[in-house]
Motif scaffolding. Structure first.
Motif, PDB file in Angstrom:
ATOM      1  N   ARG A  40       0.808  -1.223   0.000  1.00 25.39           N
ATOM      2  CA  ARG A  40       0.000   0.000   0.000  1.00 25.39           C
ATOM      3  C   ARG A  40       0.844   1.278   0.000  1.00 25.39           C
ATOM      4  N   PHE A  41       1.879   1.328   0.818  1.00 22.42           N
ATOM      5  CA  PHE A  41       2.601   2.583   1.015  1.00 22.42           C
ATOM      6  C   PHE A  41       3.836   2.754   0.141  1.00 22.42           C
ATOM      7  N   ALA A  42       4.502   1.684  -0.237  1.00 23.42           N
ATOM      8  CA  ALA A  42       5.709   1.813  -1.055  1.00 23.42           C
ATOM      9  C   ALA A  42       5.978   0.523  -1.821  1.00 23.42           C
ATOM     10  N   PRO A  43       5.302   0.310  -2.941  1.00 27.85           N
ATOM     11  CA  PRO A  43       5.563  -0.908  -3.722  1.00 27.85           C
ATOM     12  C   PRO A  43       7.015  -1.017  -4.189  1.00 27.85           C
ATOM     13  N   GLU A  44       7.700   0.124  -4.270  1.00 24.78           N
ATOM     14  CA  GLU A  44       9.110   0.103  -4.668  1.00 24.78           C
ATOM     15  C   GLU A  44       9.989  -0.556  -3.616  1.00 24.78           C
ATOM     16  N   GLY A  49      16.308  -5.010  -3.012  1.00 27.80           N
ATOM     17  CA  GLY A  49      16.848  -3.681  -2.755  1.00 27.80           C
ATOM     18  C   GLY A  49      17.805  -3.200  -3.820  1.00 27.80           C
ATOM     19  N   VAL A  50      18.828  -3.985  -4.116  1.00 27.33           N
ATOM     20  CA  VAL A  50      19.839  -3.559  -5.079  1.00 27.33           C
ATOM     21  C   VAL A  50      19.261  -3.436  -6.493  1.00 27.33           C
ATOM     22  N   PRO A  51      18.489  -4.409  -7.002  1.00 26.81           N
ATOM     23  CA  PRO A  51      17.922  -4.239  -8.352  1.00 26.81           C
ATOM     24  C   PRO A  51      16.977  -3.038  -8.449  1.00 26.81           C
ATOM     25  N   GLU A  52      16.252  -2.748  -7.384  1.00 32.88           N
ATOM     26  CA  GLU A  52      15.342  -1.604  -7.396  1.00 32.88           C
ATOM     27  C   GLU A  52      16.114  -0.287  -7.468  1.00 32.88           C
ATOM     28  N   GLY A  61      16.205   8.407 -13.308  1.00 30.50           N
ATOM     29  CA  GLY A  61      17.078   9.528 -12.984  1.00 30.50           C
ATOM     30  C   GLY A  61      17.501   9.598 -11.525  1.00 30.50           C
ATOM     31  N   GLY A  62      17.473   8.470 -10.830  1.00 27.28           N
ATOM     32  CA  GLY A  62      17.874   8.457  -9.427  1.00 27.28           C
ATOM     33  C   GLY A  62      16.771   8.851  -8.464  1.00 27.28           C
ATOM     34  N   ARG A  63      15.559   8.972  -8.961  1.00 25.72           N
ATOM     35  CA  ARG A  63      14.443   9.372  -8.090  1.00 25.72           C
ATOM     36  C   ARG A  63      13.818   8.145  -7.428  1.00 25.72           C
ATOM     37  N   ILE A  64      13.886   8.126  -6.116  1.00 26.30           N
ATOM     38  CA  ILE A  64      13.267   7.074  -5.300  1.00 26.30           C
ATOM     39  C   ILE A  64      12.341   7.792  -4.323  1.00 26.30           C
ATOM     40  N   PRO A  65      11.072   7.387  -4.240  1.00 19.79           N
ATOM     41  CA  PRO A  65      10.147   8.075  -3.335  1.00 19.79           C
ATOM     42  C   PRO A  65      10.628   8.071  -1.888  1.00 19.79           C
ATOM     43  N   VAL A  70      11.263   4.919   4.993  1.00 17.56           N
ATOM     44  CA  VAL A  70      10.560   4.534   6.226  1.00 17.56           C
ATOM     45  C   VAL A  70       9.951   3.144   6.101  1.00 17.56           C
ATOM     46  N   VAL A  71       9.290   2.876   4.973  1.00 16.46           N
ATOM     47  CA  VAL A  71       8.609   1.589   4.802  1.00 16.46           C
ATOM     48  C   VAL A  71       9.608   0.445   4.762  1.00 16.46           C
ATOM     49  N   LYS A  72      10.712   0.606   4.045  1.00 17.58           N
ATOM     50  CA  LYS A  72      11.710  -0.474   3.964  1.00 17.58           C
ATOM     51  C   LYS A  72      12.352  -0.722   5.331  1.00 17.58           C
ATOM     52  N   ALA A  73      12.611   0.341   6.088  1.00 17.81           N
ATOM     53  CA  ALA A  73      13.198   0.168   7.420  1.00 17.81           C
ATOM     54  C   ALA A  73      12.232  -0.563   8.348  1.00 17.81           C
ATOM     55  N   LEU A  74      10.966  -0.150   8.358  1.00 22.16           N
ATOM     56  CA  LEU A  74       9.967  -0.814   9.211  1.00 22.16           C
ATOM     57  C   LEU A  74       9.747  -2.261   8.793  1.00 22.16           C
TER      58      LEU A  74
END
Length: 124
Positions: A40-44, A49-52, A61-65, A70-74
């Motif tokens: 829901r909050f961050a499908p990315e 991790g590395v392929p994304e 262009g290096g843009r990651i939301p 926060v979502v990956k850390a939690l």
């Protein structure tokens, strides 16, 4: 057995043995929280991790939301806390890259500098 070693081992023996029930009692509820949180909050934030990060550098262009940080850390903490495995370096690579991307966008860096900040990229 020396006295100090006996004292160190004694508290470990006092923990209840859950056996096979620990598999379901810890991992299933964590998965029921982890899945919807990422979806829901961050499908990315799904995946290793590395392929994304490589995809974000090459195609976006290096843009990651910002919410990926926060979502990956939690989600990683929840997965590890419940006995799961998230990999050796994938989550921290994605968390660090998302944080770098967010800070670079806040500083209004041009795309080539943002890519360098997110992941060192060889320019052609």
């Amino acid at each position: 057995m020396p006295t100090t070693r006996r004292r160190a081992v004694r508290p470990i023996r006092g923990f209840p043995r859950w056996g096979r029930s620990s598999c379901c009692s810890l991992r299933v509820p964590a998965g029921l929280v982890y899945g919807p949180l990422v979806h829901r909050f961050a499908p990315e934030a799904s995946g290793h991790g590395v392929p994304e990060v490589m995809y974000a550098v090459a195609e976006r262009g290096g843009r990651i939301p910002a919410q990926v940080t926060v979502v990956k850390a939690l989600a990683s903490a929840l997965c590890v806390g419940s006995g799961g495995s998230v990999g050796r370096e994938g989550p921290i690579v994605q968390i660090g890259s998302a944080l770098g991307s967010t800070l670079g966008r806040l500083a209004r860096m041009p795309e080539n500098r943002l890519r360098t900040l997110v992941a060192r990229v060889k320019q052609r």
